[in-house]
Enzyme design. Structure first.
Site, PDB file in Angstrom:
ATOM      1  CG  ASP A  57      37.366 -14.404 -60.227  1.00 16.02           C
ATOM      2  OD1 ASP A  57      37.707 -15.410 -59.565  1.00 16.02           O
ATOM      3  OD2 ASP A  57      37.373 -14.375 -61.461  1.00 16.02           O
ATOM      4  CE  LYS A 113      38.191 -10.783 -65.325  1.00 15.80           C
ATOM      5  NZ  LYS A 113      38.308 -11.973 -66.154  1.00 15.80           N
ATOM      6  N   PRO A 114      38.043  -4.677 -65.039  1.00 13.97           N
ATOM      7  CG  PRO A 114      37.662  -3.034 -66.654  1.00 13.97           C
ATOM      8  CD  PRO A 114      38.524  -4.236 -66.351  1.00 13.97           C
ATOM      9  CB  ALA A 115      34.574  -8.279 -65.404  1.00 10.65           C
ATOM     10  CG  ASN A 116      37.517  -9.902 -61.494  1.00  7.25           C
ATOM     11  OD1 ASN A 116      36.485 -10.546 -61.686  1.00  7.25           O
ATOM     12  ND2 ASN A 116      38.705 -10.357 -61.818  1.00  7.25           N
ATOM     13  CG  ASP A 139      41.921 -12.244 -63.970  1.00  7.52           C
ATOM     14  OD1 ASP A 139      42.436 -11.632 -64.941  1.00  7.52           O
ATOM     15  OD2 ASP A 139      40.877 -12.906 -64.079  1.00  7.52           O
TER      16      ASP A 139
END
Length: 171
Positions: free
Chosen positions: A38, A19-22, A17
């Site tokens: 995450d 993604k930039p948020a991780n 997963d």
């Protein structure tokens, strides 16, 4: 981020997963450090006898992931199993987004994003998304964003090493 992710890959763990948020940047003893967060849906592939076996290992239940950064095998199991190559695909999408300033895939829902990520006529590379890149850089992204998982880099380290080499070559 690629080197942080490669540490997980070296341990036989696929994040699945990316993604930039991780991605999280912090300061450790005055040194900016990237962390990958995450690992809630991570997959351990260390038990597999080989990378070939890992390509064949496909779970029977769907996993959660962020469709804007999803690889073909996350949308449809007919493409094969998820693994570090899935993370490479997502990392390449994140980099395309960073370079171009816009989403790497066009679509407003999971179905549209599935179609975009599996469209053989156009791969979401920096060049096809509007950035000026060398042929060498474009080739690295073509491999990282291959629809067929077996055609992709098998680790973030391999992707990053080839990208750094391509960036060192003249336009």
């Amino acid at each position: 981020a690629a080197m942080a992710l490669s540490t997980a890959h070296d341990e036989g763990i696929a994040h699945r997963d990316i993604k930039p948020a991780n991605f999280f940047t912090t300061d450790i003893d005055g040194v900016p450090t990237m962390k990958v967060l995450d690992f809630g849906i991570a997959k351990v592939i260390a038990d597999n006898a080989s990378i070939t076996r890992a390509f064949e290992q496909t779970g029977q239940t769907p996993s959660m992931f962020t469709p804007y950064y999803g690889a073909p095998e996350q949308f449809n199991r007919r493409f094969g199993a998820t693994g570090p190559w899935t993370d490479v695909y997502a990392l390449a999408l994140v980099l395309v987004e960073m370079v171009t300033g816009r989403s790497a895939l066009d679509g407003d829902d999971a179905t549209q994003l599935y179609i975009a990520t599996t469209d053989i006529s156009i791969r979401p590379t920096p060049r096809t998304r509007g950035a000026r890149t060398s042929n060498a850089v474009e080739a690295v992204f073509q491999k990282a964003l291959a629809i067929e998982p077996r055609a992709r880099y098998t680790s973030a380290r391999a992707f990053w090493d080839d990208l750094r080499e391509a960036l060192s070559q003249p336009m």
